[in-house]
Motif scaffolding. Structure first.
Motif, PDB file in Angstrom:
ATOM      1  N   PRO A 219       0.581  -1.125  -0.240  1.00 13.99           N
ATOM      2  CA  PRO A 219      -0.565   0.239  -0.502  1.00 13.99           C
ATOM      3  C   PRO A 219       1.117   1.147  -0.295  1.00 13.99           C
ATOM      4  CG  PRO A 219       0.068  -1.309   1.963  1.00 13.99           C
ATOM      5  CD  PRO A 219       0.720  -2.296   1.148  1.00 13.99           C
ATOM      6  N   VAL A 220       0.472   2.529  -0.773  1.00 10.88           N
ATOM      7  CA  VAL A 220       1.589   3.448  -0.933  1.00 10.88           C
ATOM      8  C   VAL A 220       0.388   4.838  -1.202  1.00 10.88           C
ATOM      9  CG1 VAL A 220       2.950   2.451  -2.026  1.00 10.88           C
ATOM     10  CG2 VAL A 220       1.385   3.509  -3.186  1.00 10.88           C
ATOM     11  N   HIS A 221       0.614   5.794  -0.536  1.00 17.63           N
ATOM     12  CA  HIS A 221       0.449   7.034  -1.143  1.00 17.63           C
ATOM     13  C   HIS A 221      -0.549   7.000  -1.957  1.00 17.63           C
ATOM     14  CE1 HIS A 221      -0.034   8.057   3.889  1.00 17.63           C
ATOM     15  NE2 HIS A 221       1.506   8.223   3.398  1.00 17.63           N
ATOM     16  N   TRP A 222      -1.404   7.102  -2.457  1.00 19.34           N
ATOM     17  CA  TRP A 222      -1.577   7.279  -3.822  1.00 19.34           C
ATOM     18  C   TRP A 222      -2.848   8.522  -4.049  1.00 19.34           C
ATOM     19  CZ3 TRP A 222      -0.149   4.258  -8.054  1.00 19.34           C
ATOM     20  CH2 TRP A 222      -0.685   4.642  -9.281  1.00 19.34           C
ATOM     21  N   SER A 223      -1.739   9.630  -5.295  1.00 20.96           N
ATOM     22  CA  SER A 223      -2.361  10.791  -5.962  1.00 20.96           C
ATOM     23  C   SER A 223      -3.814  10.248  -7.066  1.00 20.96           C
ATOM     24  CB  SER A 223      -2.036  11.726  -6.450  1.00 20.96           C
ATOM     25  OG  SER A 223      -2.273  12.721  -7.042  1.00 20.96           O
ATOM     26  N   VAL A 224      -5.267  10.314  -6.751  1.00 19.91           N
ATOM     27  CA  VAL A 224      -5.733  10.103  -7.444  1.00 19.91           C
ATOM     28  C   VAL A 224      -6.351  10.633  -8.626  1.00 19.91           C
ATOM     29  CG1 VAL A 224      -8.357   9.822  -8.132  1.00 19.91           C
ATOM     30  CG2 VAL A 224      -7.314   8.710  -6.215  1.00 19.91           C
ATOM     31  N   ALA A 225      -5.947  12.281  -9.106  1.00 22.70           N
ATOM     32  CA  ALA A 225      -5.604  13.410  -9.447  1.00 22.70           C
ATOM     33  C   ALA A 225      -4.949  12.949 -10.291  1.00 22.70           C
ATOM     34  CB  ALA A 225      -5.721  14.647  -8.928  1.00 22.70           C
ATOM     35  N   HIS A 411      -6.682   3.041 -10.835  1.00 25.42           N
ATOM     36  CA  HIS A 411      -5.658   4.147 -10.901  1.00 25.42           C
ATOM     37  C   HIS A 411      -6.430   5.297 -10.746  1.00 25.42           C
ATOM     38  CE1 HIS A 411      -5.512   4.999 -14.860  1.00 25.42           C
ATOM     39  NE2 HIS A 411      -5.387   3.144 -15.294  1.00 25.42           N
ATOM     40  N   ASP A 412      -7.057   5.202 -11.752  1.00 25.52           N
ATOM     41  CA  ASP A 412      -8.403   6.796 -11.352  1.00 25.52           C
ATOM     42  C   ASP A 412      -9.168   7.048 -10.222  1.00 25.52           C
ATOM     43  OD1 ASP A 412     -10.134   4.492 -12.422  1.00 25.52           O
ATOM     44  OD2 ASP A 412     -10.472   5.874 -14.153  1.00 25.52           O
ATOM     45  N   GLY A 413      -9.120   6.367  -9.728  1.00 24.13           N
ATOM     46  CA  GLY A 413      -9.547   6.108  -8.262  1.00 24.13           C
ATOM     47  C   GLY A 413     -11.315   5.808  -8.688  1.00 24.13           C
ATOM     48  N   THR A 414     -12.080   4.957  -9.607  1.00 23.84           N
ATOM     49  CA  THR A 414     -13.118   4.333 -10.033  1.00 23.84           C
ATOM     50  C   THR A 414     -13.043   2.938  -9.468  1.00 23.84           C
ATOM     51  OG1 THR A 414     -12.364   3.617 -12.191  1.00 23.84           O
ATOM     52  CG2 THR A 414     -13.417   6.037 -11.891  1.00 23.84           C
ATOM     53  N   TYR A 415     -13.616   2.547  -9.392  1.00 23.12           N
ATOM     54  CA  TYR A 415     -14.006   0.939  -8.875  1.00 23.12           C
ATOM     55  C   TYR A 415     -13.622   0.126 -10.277  1.00 23.12           C
ATOM     56  CZ  TYR A 415     -15.313   1.840  -3.735  1.00 23.12           C
ATOM     57  OH  TYR A 415     -15.392   2.130  -2.784  1.00 23.12           O
ATOM     58  N   ASP A 416     -13.026  -1.734  -9.781  1.00 21.08           N
ATOM     59  CA  ASP A 416     -13.431  -2.258 -11.093  1.00 21.08           C
ATOM     60  C   ASP A 416     -14.769  -2.757 -10.951  1.00 21.08           C
ATOM     61  OD1 ASP A 416     -12.945  -4.198  -8.457  1.00 21.08           O
ATOM     62  OD2 ASP A 416     -10.764  -4.626  -9.357  1.00 21.08           O
ATOM     63  N   ASP A 417     -14.029  -4.330 -11.692  1.00 18.82           N
ATOM     64  CA  ASP A 417     -15.595  -5.034 -11.577  1.00 18.82           C
ATOM     65  C   ASP A 417     -15.523  -6.180 -10.459  1.00 18.82           C
ATOM     66  OD1 ASP A 417     -16.672  -3.607 -14.095  1.00 18.82           O
ATOM     67  OD2 ASP A 417     -15.662  -4.870 -15.399  1.00 18.82           O
ATOM     68  N   THR A 418     -14.572  -5.973  -9.530  1.00 15.37           N
ATOM     69  CA  THR A 418     -14.819  -7.390  -8.326  1.00 15.37           C
ATOM     70  C   THR A 418     -15.824  -7.300  -7.562  1.00 15.37           C
ATOM     71  OG1 THR A 418     -12.683  -6.339  -7.189  1.00 15.37           O
ATOM     72  CG2 THR A 418     -12.450  -7.986  -9.367  1.00 15.37           C
ATOM     73  N   PRO A 420     -19.652  -5.216  -6.018  1.00 15.83           N
ATOM     74  CA  PRO A 420     -20.842  -4.886  -6.686  1.00 15.83           C
ATOM     75  C   PRO A 420     -20.925  -4.108  -7.741  1.00 15.83           C
ATOM     76  CG  PRO A 420     -20.337  -4.990  -4.159  1.00 15.83           C
ATOM     77  CD  PRO A 420     -18.876  -4.950  -4.706  1.00 15.83           C
ATOM     78  N   GLU A 421     -21.677  -4.792  -8.273  1.00 17.05           N
ATOM     79  CA  GLU A 421     -22.098  -3.649  -9.394  1.00 17.05           C
ATOM     80  C   GLU A 421     -22.847  -2.418  -9.255  1.00 17.05           C
ATOM     81  OE1 GLU A 421     -25.112  -4.742 -13.367  1.00 17.05           O
ATOM     82  OE2 GLU A 421     -24.810  -6.465 -11.580  1.00 17.05           O
ATOM     83  N   TRP A 422     -23.732  -2.736  -7.833  1.00 19.79           N
ATOM     84  CA  TRP A 422     -24.013  -0.858  -7.831  1.00 19.79           C
ATOM     85  C   TRP A 422     -23.232   0.069  -7.347  1.00 19.79           C
ATOM     86  CZ3 TRP A 422     -23.112   0.645  -2.722  1.00 19.79           C
ATOM     87  CH2 TRP A 422     -23.014  -0.547  -1.346  1.00 19.79           C
ATOM     88  N   ILE A 423     -21.570  -0.193  -7.405  1.00 18.77           N
ATOM     89  CA  ILE A 423     -21.100   0.607  -7.207  1.00 18.77           C
ATOM     90  C   ILE A 423     -19.914   1.028  -8.351  1.00 18.77           C
ATOM     91  CG2 ILE A 423     -21.055   1.442  -4.805  1.00 18.77           C
ATOM     92  CD1 ILE A 423     -19.444  -0.438  -4.237  1.00 18.77           C
ATOM     93  N   ALA A 424     -19.608  -0.728  -9.217  1.00 20.09           N
ATOM     94  CA  ALA A 424     -18.341  -1.128 -10.421  1.00 20.09           C
ATOM     95  C   ALA A 424     -18.802   0.358 -11.157  1.00 20.09           C
ATOM     96  CB  ALA A 424     -18.922  -2.456 -10.762  1.00 20.09           C
ATOM     97  N   GLY A 425     -17.467   0.803 -10.930  1.00 22.03           N
ATOM     98  CA  GLY A 425     -17.073   1.615 -12.249  1.00 22.03           C
ATOM     99  C   GLY A 425     -17.486   3.387 -11.800  1.00 22.03           C
ATOM    100  N   GLN A 426     -17.543   3.057 -10.121  1.00 19.09           N
ATOM    101  CA  GLN A 426     -17.963   4.778  -9.874  1.00 19.09           C
ATOM    102  C   GLN A 426     -16.420   5.072  -9.775  1.00 19.09           C
ATOM    103  OE1 GLN A 426     -21.147   4.974  -7.199  1.00 19.09           O
ATOM    104  NE2 GLN A 426     -22.309   4.457  -7.803  1.00 19.09           N
ATOM    105  N   SER A 427     -16.392   6.665  -9.178  1.00 20.34           N
ATOM    106  CA  SER A 427     -15.472   7.073  -8.018  1.00 20.34           C
ATOM    107  C   SER A 427     -15.739   6.727  -6.680  1.00 20.34           C
ATOM    108  CB  SER A 427     -15.752   8.714  -8.521  1.00 20.34           C
ATOM    109  OG  SER A 427     -15.087   9.767  -7.312  1.00 20.34           O
TER     110      SER A 427
END
Length: 983
Positions: A219-225, A411-418, A420-427
């Motif tokens: 785990p590292v500090h990650w800049s989403v921006a 890396h862009d601060g969005t969820y992948d497909d693993t 739940p579907e109702w938040i997948a792809g969201q920031s």
């Protein structure tokens, strides 16, 4: 700036009025007979116009090169400049930092050392790349760049970044020179220069060879921006509002939980415990809940089974009241208690996942209660939500418990497909509210609220950062180096242990504990970044997907970079980059390594690695091994976790020793109310130069106690200007009375120990020693105060006031006047040199006037001189005892003046007792001049005599016993009559 004469000595002598009551038309006018002051050193400094002229003259002289030439025979004292970031105009913090550094450079140079000083700039990194990309987007050029192959796109961006950095270096360099700093501005070190980049890679190669560099999933500090990892030093803590949630995770086996609390079936029935118990966790990052794989408890704490508003849940006993009160729960009952160790191994159900995520790794132990000593009772519920992919402690716990590292955030601060579907792809930031609402609607949310707290942000984009597990390159701080079997952490703590001989010094002393605390608590150093503008990490990917980076590979690439620059990493193929590399000669390479099968990595080095290796790239590379370690690093106190630390770790890894002997830290500029300055607040650097001049700004800096934060306001600069003018006017008075003095006669003039000249030369020797000692100790404020007091008190109020009469009214070539001028010359020479590190323009201007340098003469310069040697004059040991009765006499004189109409001290005479025979050794005229009265005598008691009934000399205004009418009709004393040649 405006200048007014503030010095105590008057610039013109007082003479008899030409007209007035009782005056006769044929009476002589003695105004033209006095030795009027004359100097080319003006009262009005005009720093804004004249400082650039000094810069031009120093450049014509080639001052820095001249100092290096003179320094060849002197001991070397290497002072290393920490590189500012090449982005934007300098601000007040830079002015403070660069002034302090210049004080050190100039002082050590005048103290007899060769002090090479190379300014540097940190040119790579995210801020410049972010700025350049933003400009490309705004201009519409980014679309065409995005059509290029990845390597060509990166090279194009890098080209624009280099141009921007060059423009910023030029801007800041001009401002630093306008601050009158002396440095090698013709050949600075820039982290983007090929020779510098190659030496940075040389340091990396040595660390690789020592076994200190590894590629790991952590785990590292990650800049989403900015979509990159960040180091601790790249974080800025800012206030932020976040969502705090208390969530119930239902127990998978209710019976097991009740048994852990010692409740059998009968007891449960008695207490109507039919509900499925839950484990209540608390988190301020709801977006990490999809990645939850465990709940941590402290085995030593007491935990309670609590019935609250009909639900049964587990939380730390000591936190029950705080949590339920915050949630305004009404029905609260602690059913049972148990130790945390009894909860270990219990299983639970995720609040909104039916099963563990489908990922690589063994998830059979997911959703278990585990033990962790870091669980505290400071906040929350005593049960810690654990997501191994999103926190250092979580990661270590997961590693210990055999849990996979699960990070569903891209890396862009969005969820992948693993997830739940109702938040997948969201920031993740948008998902915070969605998760909250889902928990509320499903009945798993016990309590929530919003709160303000300090949260780490990307120091450049000013956006919040997250913890995210990614594969990165790390410098391991706890791995023993092959060289000495000592880790970087242990070595750093050893070399900063105050009890150890040769320990690194810290100024101020509190910096030692601050630095050591940060070393003790720091994690492994993530040195890789996912950007374009920097030095590419020379790592390659093998066909099986693993990475390879050996010391020999890094050195081979470094040789190419030294020749072609770091863009070669993107411009050349692996075969071209490794043309000089022989896998068979590399003991760390696989035996079947095929260069043709390698693929280049895309990470660049952390810019803190580059600046942290500057002791090697900028000092050893230019000045040789004897430039290591350097004498001192001088930066703001934030560099305890930044440059000081990165430099220490890399030097220990490369050389086995610290890169510096001492560390000096200063505080930060704040406004007059103690608040942090914004870049837009107050005057700009150029405004300060235009309003006050660099010498006044530097004089202000030297007056500060830099150990803590320093307040600034326009009024402070005005006060510094007033203080500066008093020093300047003291110099002007002395110079104006040396116009007719021949300095070649200095060695012919001696001083009696009891003379007032011997006293002032003794004081001058003392102040010279003390100021230099203060400068040696980096105590610039103490040096400033001593110099100001010497000018304002010792000189203006005492010595110069005392000798004014003899300078103006003695015969021009009289022994007494020439003796005073000789002392003046020596004092002025010493003072110019002492002031030179702080006031370079004014000191040089005064020195050139002192030695009567021609305006076209660029070779004469005070900055080419060492400090003056002691005068060799030993004042009488009784002088301190003389000054005490002087103070008593002045006090008595003031009382008489206050109680009578005796206003002019020259209308008075002073008589004082001398029981110890001290005053009798000294010239009565000297003592009268020290008091500013017409005569002094020794008697039985202190007495102030009103002499207004006696005649006054019409040339000096003294009421001397020898005053009488002379052959020209004027009333003159014997001294004044002889001076103008009348009987």
């Amino acid at each position: 700036m405006s200048d007014t004469n503030q010095a105590a000595p008057q610039s013109k002598p007082e003479t008899k009025p030409e007209t007035g009551p009782g005056a006769q038309a044929d009476k002589p006018n003695y105004k033209k007979t006095v030795n009027l002051p004359k100097t080319g050193f003006p009262m009005k400094a005009n720093l804004v116009q004249n400082e650039p002229a000094s810069l031009k003259r120093w450049n014509k002289l080639g001052l820095y090169a001249k100092l290096r030439e003179q320094g060849k025979s002197k001991p070397r004292w290497v002072f290393h400049d920490g590189p500012p970031y090449a982005n934007g105009s300098l601000h007040l913090g830079h002015i403070l930092n660069k002034s302090l550094k210049d004080f050190v450079v100039r002082h050590r140079t005048m103290a007899g050392f060769d002090v090479p000083y190379v300014p540097g700039w940190d040119c790579h990194g995210l801020p410049i790349e972010h700025r350049v990309v933003a400009d490309l987007v705004e201009s519409g050029k980014i679309a065409k760049l995005n059509e290029l192959p990845d390597d060509k796109r990166r090279v194009a961006i890098r080209r624009d970044c280099a141009k921007y950095a060059e423009s910023q270096v030029k801007l800041q360099s001009k401002q630093m020179q306008r601050l009158l700093t002396v440095a090698d501005y013709d050949e600075p070190y820039l982290t983007m220069k090929p020779w510098f980049e190659a030496r940075v890679l040389e340091t990396l190669a040595e660390l690789v060879e020592q076994g200190l560099v590894t590629r790991s999933l952590k785990p590292v500090h990650w800049s989403v921006a900015n979509e990159t990892a960040l180091a601790e030093a790249e974080l800025e803590y800012m206030d932020r509002e976040d969502l705090s949630v208390y969530v119930d995770f239902e127990a998978d086996d209710a019976d097991a939980v009740y048994a852990a609390f010692g409740l059998d079936d009968d007891t449960r029935e008695e207490q109507s415990l039919h509900a499925r118990p839950s484990f209540m966790i608390w988190t301020t990052t709801p977006w990490t809940l999809p990645a939850n794989l465990a709940i941590a408890v402290n085995p030593e704490f007491d935990y309670a089974l609590v019935r609250t508003d009909g639900n049964v849940t587990v939380m730390a006993t000591d936190l029950v009241e705080r949590v339920t009160k915050a949630a305004k729960a009404e029905d609260i009952d602690i059913v049972a208690r148990t130790k945390g160790d009894k909860l270990l191994g219990l299983r639970y159900r995720h609040a909104f996942r039916d099963s563990p995520p489908e990922i690589d790794g063994d998830t059979s132990r997911a959703y278990s209660v585990v033990g962790a000593e870091y669980v505290t009772l400071d906040d929350g519920t005593g049960l810690v939500h654990t997501a191994p992919g999103h926190g250092q402690e979580d990661f270590e716990t997961g590693k210990r418990e055999g849990l996979p590292v699960y990070c569903p955030v891209r890396h862009d601060g969005t969820y992948d497909d693993t997830v739940p579907e109702w938040i997948a792809g969201q920031s993740i930031w948008k998902a915070n509210d969605a998760i909250h609402d889902h928990l509320r609607d499903s009945g798993h949310l016990f309590y929530s609220h919003r709160f303000d707290h300090s949260y780490p942000h990307d120091w450049r984009s000013k956006t919040p950062v997250i913890f995210r597990c990614t594969e990165q390159w790390f410098v391991r701080v706890d791995e023993p180096a092959k060289r000495n079997d000592t880790s970087l952490r242990a070595a750093a703590l050893g070399f900063t242990d105050e009890s150890r001989d040769g320990s690194v010094g810290f100024i101020p002393q509190w910096g030692r504990n601050r630095f050591r605390s940060m070393i003790e608590n720091r994690p492994d150093w993530c040195i890789s970044r996912q950007r374009s503008w920097g030095v590419g990490i020379p790592a390659f990917t093998l066909p099986d997907g693993s990475s390879i980076m050996t010391a020999a590979i890094v050195r081979a690439v470094a040789a190419v970079v030294a020749d072609k620059g770091s863009s070669a990493w993107w411009e050349l193929s692996p075969a071209e980059l490794l043309a000089a590399y022989d896998p068979a000669a590399d003991p760390d390479a696989p035996s079947d390594l095929d260069i043709a099968s390698l693929r280049k990595g895309h990470d660049i080095l952390d810019v803190w690695f580059e600046s942290g290796a500057s002791w090697n790239a900028a000092c050893r590379a230019r000045f040789g091994d004897d430039a290591f370690p350097t004498e001192v690093y001088l930066e703001g106190s934030d560099q305890h976790r930044g440059w000081f630390q990165s430099s220490m770790l890399l030097a220990l890894g490369h050389m086995g020793e610290p890169p510096y002997k001492r560390v000096l830290t200063h505080g930060f500029m704040v406004d007059k109310d103690g608040k942090k300055l914004s870049k837009s607040s107050g005057d700009s650097v150029d405004d300060l130069f235009q309003k006050y001049g660099a010498d006044v700004v530097r004089w202000w800096v030297s007056s500060l106690s830099y150990e803590g934060d320093m307040k600034t306001d326009s009024e402070f600069f005005k006060l510094a200007g007033e203080s500066y003018r008093k020093v300047r006017n003291t110099l002007r008075f002395m110079l104006s009375n040396l116009d007719d003095f021949d300095a070649s006669t200095l060695d012919e003039i001696s001083f009696a120990p009891t003379s007032i000249e011997a006293w002032v030369l003794g004081e001058c020797d003392r102040i010279s020693h003390d100021v230099r000692a203060a400068m040696d100790d980096f105590d610039f404020q103490r040096a400033h105060k001593m110099l100001y007091n010497f000018c304002n008190d010792t000189l203006s109020s005492i010595y110069l006031a005392a000798i004014k009469d003899r300078l103006y009214c003695d015969a021009a070539d009289s022994e007494r006047r020439r003796s005073a001028q000789a002392a003046l010359y020596r004092v002025t020479d010493v003072l110019c040199r002492l002031l030179a590190p702080l006031l370079p323009h004014t000191a040089d201007e005064a020195y050139r006037d002192l030695v009567k340098a021609d305006k076209q003469d660029a070779a004469t310069c005070v900055h080419l001189l060492d400090y003056a040697e002691p005068s060799g004059v030993t004042p009488d040991a009784a002088w301190p005892a003389v000054m005490q009765p002087r103070d008593e006499a002045l006090a008595a004189l003031e009382r008489v003046r206050a109680d009578s109409d005796l206003d002019n001290p020259l209308d008075a005479g002073v008589t004082m007792p001398d029981p110890d025979g001290v005053l009798a050794k000294f010239d009565a005229t000297d003592f009268a001049d020290l008091l500013g009265v017409s005569r002094f005598a020794i008697g039985d008691a202190v007495r102030i005599d009103d002499l207004r009934a006696e005649p006054r000399c019409e040339r000096s205004w003294k009421r001397d016993p020898t005053v009488r009418e002379r052959s020209d009709g004027g009333m003159l004393s014997d001294r004044d009559a002889a001076a103008i040649g009348v009987a």
